[in-house]
Scaffold this active site. Structure first.
Site, mmCIF file in Angstrom:
data_model
loop_
_atom_site.group_PDB
_atom_site.id
_atom_site.type_symbol
_atom_site.label_atom_id
_atom_site.label_comp_id
_atom_site.label_asym_id
_atom_site.label_seq_id
_atom_site.Cartn_x
_atom_site.Cartn_y
_atom_site.Cartn_z
ATOM 1 C CD GLU A 127 -2.593 -1.584 0.073
ATOM 2 O OE1 GLU A 127 -2.928 -0.665 -0.714
ATOM 3 O OE2 GLU A 127 -2.860 -2.776 -0.156
ATOM 4 C CG HIS B 154 -0.928 1.193 -4.472
ATOM 5 N ND1 HIS B 154 -1.035 1.144 -5.841
ATOM 6 C CD2 HIS B 154 -1.424 0.011 -4.008
ATOM 7 C CE1 HIS B 154 -1.578 -0.013 -6.199
ATOM 8 N NE2 HIS B 154 -1.812 -0.718 -5.111
#
Length: 607
Positions: free
Chosen positions: A297, A300
């Site tokens: 994450e 990202h």
């Protein structure tokens, strides 16, 4: 607000957004909402500031199941006037186009609206569904669910900044994908600001009984008070992850990086909402062995949030880079052998997905054709692991140093922009492939992007640590009692245990499972990855001792990655359909619509 600028890219039409073809773009949102737990609705207004287009007579927004009460023009002179608007006929997946008539003086439009209690992006949890005694709300906007809680231009290729005012019950804390408070406001009013432009799928809101713990001057954790101590321990390396990511691919551009640990009904492992990643509590294994999801994450923040897929057909540009980046972060922190385990597990998941979809299916191409379908169908291991494997292949051909330089410059050059597959391939050729005769042929680029399955030139992935696990499996299969090699497993991570369980015979006898359970306490594990690998064996062997734990897991954990294989394993049993449907009937209120949309079809039940 200052908006970062970069060279414009001509983007393809987004087949999943009515607004994608609108010549008028919204560039800033002022959101004003009240959160009502009793009615399970959000109500208020969304004021969209527009970038004018010559001769445009309307602006188009995406909506789904929203009650549009009225719309107003905000003119350049500051006056407010009623606006004419209309809603197109609804589509079950795409919702309705909201068309607002414009005049030459229109600077912004204000949409007054209310969400439905069943809005697909919103999950309203009772206190009994949380770790505490208060209700909870969270959103999940990806892929095209933002339009169910916000009238917006719901295409990943359209970015905007935003500010928000949100009113909630005074004893609860509100958070968004923006600058966030770290403690309660006594009057329940919260103000947010996101100065970097984002697409609608990265809009996020959470409201609950939440506390905050600082990890560094730019990282921290939000969680329910009962969950926070364990989360604080589990994610202690968060700042080191951010620093490692910056060392690889350039500065972190979003100021803070905080985590929000959600209740277990969250349908994904994580969601990369800018500044505030949402994560499932199922990654808290106690030994920090599942934190590669946090690295994913975090990655990202560059691949996805900074440079975003233009449409959901280009989803691999988000996820393939992110998986590659994630494993580079984990290698930086924990060594090559650790990252090798992740690569082997990922490749195994890719082969499983290809077999499941069909080796010749166009859905195994990197560049997808999802028009007419829910883009959620493209969120498979193809985008993630085949995309990563393409980058591993390129790395094997040109070396890490050249690939790292290319990726770092790619993120810098296209920051805060969307990227489609055709434009990326043009850039890849110009910056790398065309500079070395024959390189594109050796890469077999077309086979990767527009061909099925896994191309034969994908480099093999191996793991020395898994070789030791395989040796233990061989001893077990030869009849060696499991207790005799228990000492060899004391340093095993979750990944080694998952590999071990995947390596067991498909249908081991119940007696052998009982012996393994006695030695290693699989049924009582607090590790969701291990349980999801263990329970299918217990179902096939009719190992009844694991049944209560399996049913409890299905009732309380909402992560789709775990639910789908477990329900499938249950359905394959002689009495499995009735059992699965009975459990699902009880558990379904705990699941988000992202999960129920898949499971309703799998179990052939009507909502």
């Amino acid at each position: 607000m200052a908006i970062p600028t970069s060279p414009p890219i001509s983007l393809p039409t987004d087949p999943h957004s009515y607004a994608g073809s609108s010549p008028v773009r919204a560039h800033h949102l002022a959101l004003d909402l009240r959160v009502d737990f009793d009615s399970r609705t959000l109500a208020g207004s969304a004021t969209w500031h527009l970038t004018p287009a010559e001769a445009a007579t309307e602006v188009v927004f995406d909506t789904r199941d929203l009650a549009i009460e009225n719309v107003e023009h905000l003119r350049v002179d500051g006056s407010v006037h009623p606006a004419e608007f209309s809603l197109d006929a609804p589509d079950p997946t795409l919702g309705q186009a909201l068309r607002v008539a414009l005049s030459a003086e229109t600077a912004a439009v204000r949409i007054h609206y209310r969400t439905a209690p069943t809005a697909a992006a919103l999950q309203w949890l009772l206190p009994s569904q949380t770790a505490g005694i208060q209700p909870f709300l969270f959103t999940q906007s990806q892929a095209i669910l933002a339009r169910t809680w916000l009238p917006c231009q719901d295409s990943p290729g359209i970015r905007f900044t935003y500010e928000a005012q949100v009113r909630v019950p005074a004893h609860l804390l509100a958070l968004m994908s923006a600058e966030n408070p770290q403690q309660l406001n006594a009057n329940g009013e919260y103000h947010f600001r996101m100065s970097q432009p984002i697409p609608a799928y990265l809009m996020a809101l959470a409201v609950g009984d939440l506390a905050f713990a600082t990890l560094s001057n730019r990282t921290g954790i939000y969680a329910e008070p009962a969950t926070l101590p364990m989360a604080n321990h589990e994610f202690a390396d968060l700042e080191h992850m951010v620093a490692a990511a910056e060392e690889l691919y350039g500065p972190y551009r979003w100021e803070r990086y905080d985590l929000l640990v959600l209740p277990p009904s969250f349908p994904f492992g994580g969601m990369e909402n800018p500044r505030l990643t949402f994560v499932t509590p199922t990654i808290m294994a106690g030994d920090r062995s599942l934190t590669s999801l946090v690295a994913h994450e975090l990655a990202h923040s560059w691949s996805g949030n900074l440079v975003t897929n233009a449409t959901w057909d280009d989803f691999w540009l988000n996820e393939g880079f992110t998986v590659y980046f994630e494993r580079r972060i984990m290698e930086h922190l924990y060594g090559r052998e650790y990252a090798d385990m992740l690569q082997v597990l990922g490749r195994a998941a890719l082969h499983h997905t290809i077999a499941e979809i069909g080796v010749a299916s166009p859905d195994t191409h990197l560049h997808l054709a999802l028009a007419g379908r829910d883009p959620d169908e493209g969120l498979t291991e193809i985008a993630y692991e085949k995309g990563c494997s393409l980058l591993l292949t390129l790395e094997s051909l040109i070396g890490r140093l050249r690939l790292d330089t290319f990726i770092k410059e790619y993120f810098a050059r296209f920051s805060f922009q969307a990227m489609d597959t055709a434009t990326f391939l043009h850039y890849l050729r110009a910056e790398l492939l065309d500079q070395e005769p024959g390189l594109e042929d050796r890469l077999q680029l077309a086979a990767w992007v527009d061909g099925p399955g896994l191309p034969p030139n994908a480099p093999a992935v191996t793991s020395r640590r898994f070789e030791l696990v395989d040796a233990a499996l061989a001893r077990l299969k030869s009849g060696t009692p499991s207790g005799t090699f228990r000492a060899d497993t004391t340093e095993w991570s979750s990944h080694e245990w998952v590999h071990f369980l995947h390596g067991l015979p498909p249908t081991p006898p119940a007696g052998q499972l009982a012996e393994l359970d006695a030695a290693f306490q699989f049924t009582n594990s607090g590790n969701s990855e291990i349980l999801t690998a263990w329970f299918p064996h217990t179902l096939r062997a009719e190992y009844a001792a694991a049944t209560p734990a399996l049913e409890n897991f299905l009732r309380h954990v909402g992560r789709r990655k775990f639910l789908v294989p477990l329900y499938r394993a249950l359905l394959a049993q002689p009495d499995g359909v009735a059992r699965a449907r009975a459990i699902y009937k009880e558990a379904r209120p705990n699941y988000h619509s992202v999960a129920t949309g898949t499971l309703d079809a799998l179990l052939a039940v009507r909502p």
